[in-house]
Scaffold this active site. Structure first.
Site, PDB file in Angstrom:
ATOM      1  N   CYS A  14      -5.905  16.659  34.928  1.00 32.73           N
ATOM      2  CA  CYS A  14      -6.780  16.939  33.788  1.00 32.73           C
ATOM      3  C   CYS A  14      -8.117  16.252  34.007  1.00 32.73           C
ATOM      4  CB  CYS A  14      -6.145  16.473  32.482  1.00 32.73           C
ATOM      5  SG  CYS A  14      -7.200  16.805  31.042  1.00 32.73           S
ATOM      6  N   CYS A  25      -4.171  13.317  25.027  1.00 34.13           N
ATOM      7  CA  CYS A  25      -2.873  13.214  25.705  1.00 34.13           C
ATOM      8  C   CYS A  25      -2.773  11.813  26.302  1.00 34.13           C
ATOM      9  CB  CYS A  25      -2.740  14.288  26.779  1.00 34.13           C
ATOM     10  SG  CYS A  25      -2.730  15.972  26.124  1.00 34.13           S
ATOM     11  N   CYS A  99      -8.696  23.240  28.865  1.00 30.97           N
ATOM     12  CA  CYS A  99      -7.589  22.302  28.610  1.00 30.97           C
ATOM     13  C   CYS A  99      -6.297  22.847  29.218  1.00 30.97           C
ATOM     14  CB  CYS A  99      -7.424  22.095  27.116  1.00 30.97           C
ATOM     15  SG  CYS A  99      -5.995  21.091  26.673  1.00 30.97           S
ATOM     16  N   GLN A 223       6.422  25.547  15.165  1.00 30.23           N
ATOM     17  CA  GLN A 223       6.341  24.472  16.146  1.00 30.23           C
ATOM     18  C   GLN A 223       5.332  24.822  17.242  1.00 30.23           C
ATOM     19  OE1 GLN A 223       7.811  21.645  15.772  1.00 30.23           O
ATOM     20  NE2 GLN A 223       9.658  21.946  14.556  1.00 30.23           N
ATOM     21  N   GLU A 276      11.383  26.807   0.364  1.00 29.43           N
ATOM     22  CA  GLU A 276      10.091  26.404   0.921  1.00 29.43           C
ATOM     23  C   GLU A 276       9.029  26.538  -0.172  1.00 29.43           C
ATOM     24  OE1 GLU A 276       6.641  25.650   2.753  1.00 29.43           O
ATOM     25  OE2 GLU A 276       8.560  25.336   3.789  1.00 29.43           O
ATOM     26  N   ASN A 321      14.093  20.144   7.553  1.00 26.26           N
ATOM     27  CA  ASN A 321      13.021  20.006   8.547  1.00 26.26           C
ATOM     28  C   ASN A 321      11.739  19.645   7.798  1.00 26.26           C
ATOM     29  OD1 ASN A 321      11.547  20.146  10.959  1.00 26.26           O
ATOM     30  ND2 ASN A 321      11.091  22.312  10.641  1.00 26.26           N
ATOM     31  N   CYS A 348      10.015  15.062  13.014  1.00 27.86           N
ATOM     32  CA  CYS A 348       8.932  14.758  13.954  1.00 27.86           C
ATOM     33  C   CYS A 348       8.456  13.317  13.795  1.00 27.86           C
ATOM     34  CB  CYS A 348       7.761  15.723  13.774  1.00 27.86           C
ATOM     35  SG  CYS A 348       6.997  15.651  12.124  1.00 27.86           S
TER      36      CYS A 348
END
Length: 389
Positions: A14, A25, A99, A223, A276, A321, A348
Site C-alpha cells: 500500500c 489500516c 486503495c 457487513q 428491526e 446482532n 463487532c
C-alpha cells in the site's frame, strides 16, 4: 486491542500507507497470519471470564485485498479536479482512488465516477469555507458485480444536474444499477442525512449469497466483507438450528440476513421473526421473504429490538446482532426473565459483548468464533453461542 508499529506495509502493498498519506489500516505492518493470531488472542483475553479455551473454533480469515464491498469516499479538491478519499488535517482532499482493500469492481468504478463528477461540474464541499455541494460518494458492490452509488449533497442546488446525468452514469460505469442523492445539510462530521432520493429505475441492490438473496436499500446495513459475512451467516445458522428449534427470532435484523438464512436452512424452525427499527430495512426483508418460497412462517416487524420482545412471547433461539453499544440491560434482563433456551450473539465489539454476557449469569458460552471482517485493523467480529444452564 494491541497496536502495530508504524512501519512499511506488509499485510498488502500500500503506497498510501508507506507514504504516510493514509493510516486507516493500522495493522498493515503485520502479515495476515500474524494479524489473525493477535486478533484471536485479544478477543480471547477480552472474553476469558466467559469463554473457555475449548469453546473457540478456528477463526475465519479474510482475503488480504479487494475484500471491502463498500467505499465511503470524502469528496475534496476543486470543481473539475475532485479528489475521492479522505481529508487531511487541514480539511483538504486526499485522493485514495487506488486503495487496495476495495473490491475490484469498486476500484474500477471510482476513477470513472471521478471523471463523471468533473465533467458534470459538481462542486466539492469545502469544509473550511463551508461552501460547495458534493460531500461524499458512497459505493456498494454486490456479489454479482452490481453497484450502488450514493451522492451525498449539501442541498438540492446541483440535484437536477446529477439527476439528468443518470443515464450517462449508468452507461459509463459497468455494473452500476442504483443511483441516489442523499441530502446532508449540516456542517458536521456526519456521513449522510435522513433524506434520500432514488434517481435510477432500480431502487435496491440484490445481495445474492449462497443461501439467500438479500435486498439492500440505499440506507440499509450490510457487513463490509461479503465473503466473510457469508461464512458468518452460515455458522450462525448452523449453531442456531442445531437443536431443531420451533421458533427463532433475529433482533436488530437489518435486511434479515440471519433470519432469512435460518428460514431456508435444512433444519429450519417453523416460525421465524425479525425485528428491526428501520422501516426501510423491514420492507426489504419482507420483499426477500416473499420471494424465497420458504416453508417456515417468516415475519418481520419494524420496532425497537430492545423493547419489542414482550409483545411476541419467547423464542427457542434468539439471534442478536446489535450495534457496537451491545444489547444492554433491558434486553439481557428480559432474556434472563423469560429463560430463552439458546442465544446466538454476533458482535463487532468484544468489550460490550463481554459486558452483556456477564449480565446473563444463567447462560454458558458453548461455542465462539472470530471472523476477520476487518483485516489490517484491530476490529473484530465475534460470534458466540450461549445455552441456558
Amino acid at each position: 486491542m494491541p497496536t502495530a508499529p508504524e512501519t512499511r506495509s506488509v499485510g498488502i502493498p500500500c503506497g498510501y500507507f508507506d507514504a504516510g498519506t493514509c493510516r486507516s489500516c493500522t495493522w498493515l505492518p503485520l502479515d495476515l497470519p500474524t494479524q489473525l493470531e493477535r486478533k484471536q488472542s485479544a478477543v480471547a483475553t477480552a472474553l476469558a471470564a466467559h469463554v473457555g479455551p475449548g469453546a473457540w473454533e478456528p477463526p475465519h480469515p479474510s482475503r488480504p485485498s479487494g475484500f471491502r464491498n463498500k467505499a465511503k469516499l470524502v469528496v475534496g479538491g476543486r470543481r473539475g479536479a475532485v479528489t475521492l478519499g479522505i481529508l487531511d488535517g487541514d480539511g483538504l482532499g486526499v485522493d485514495l482512488r487506488d486503495c487496495p482493500i476495495h473490491d475490484p469492481v469498486i476500484a474500477d468504478a471510482i476513477p470513472r465516477l471521478a471523471a463523471a463528477i468533473d465533467e458534470l461540474g459538481l462542486t466539492p464541499y469545502d469544509v473550511a469555507r463551508r461552501t460547495g455541494e458534493l460531500k461524499h460518494l458512497l459505493l456498494t458492490v454486490s456479489p454479482d458485480g452490481e453497484l450502488m452509488a450514493r451522492f451525498v449533497l449539501r442541498s438540492e442546488g446541483q440535484l437536477r444536474r446529477l439527476e439528468a446525468a443518470v443515464p450517462d452514469l449508468l452507461a459509463a460505469v459497468p455494473g452500476l444499477r442504483v443511483v441516489t442523492a442523499n441530502l446532508q445539510p449540516a456542517h458536521a462530521a456526519i456521513l449522510e442525512g435522513e433524506q434520500e432520493r432514488v434517481l435510477s429505475d432500480a431502487d435496491h441492490l440484490p445481495m445474492r449469497l449462497p443461501s439467500a438473496a438479500l435486498r439492500l436499500g440505499p440506507r440499509s446495513f450490510f457487513q463490509t466483507n461479503t465473503a466473510v459475512a457469508a461464512e458468518l451467516y452460515r455458522t450462525a445458522t448452523e449453531w442456531a438450528t442445531a437443536t431443531a428449534p420451533s421458533s427463532l427470532w433475529d433482533l436488530y435484523c437489518g435486511v434479515g440476513g440471519f433470519a432469512l438464512h435460518a428460514a431456508v436452512a435444512p433444519a429450519r424452525p417453523a416460525r421465524v421473526l425479525g425485528i428491526e427499527l428501520s422501516p426501510e430495512a423491514i420492507e426489504a426483508a419482507r420483499a426477500t421473504a416473499a420471494g424465497l418460497g420458504a416453508e417456515a412462517e417468516v415475519r418481520f416487524v419494524a420496532a425497537d429490538a430492545a423493547t419489542a420482545t414482550a409483545e411476541h412471547g419467547r423464542p427457542d433461539v434468539l439471534v442478536v446482532n446489535p450495534p457496537r453499544r451491545g444489547i444492554g440491560a433491558a434486553l439481557t434482563t428480559w432474556i434472563e426473565d423469560v429463560a430463552v433456551p439458546h442465544v446466538v450473539y454476533s458482535s463487532c465489539n468484544p468489550t460490550t459483548l463481554a459486558r452483556d454476557v456477564a449480565e446473563l449469569p444463567s447462560y454458558r458460552v458453548e461455542r465462539a468464533r472470530l471472523f476477520d471482517m476487518f483485516p489490517h485493523t484491530a476490529h473484530a467480529e465475534v460470534l458466540v453461542h450461549l445455552a441456558r444452564t
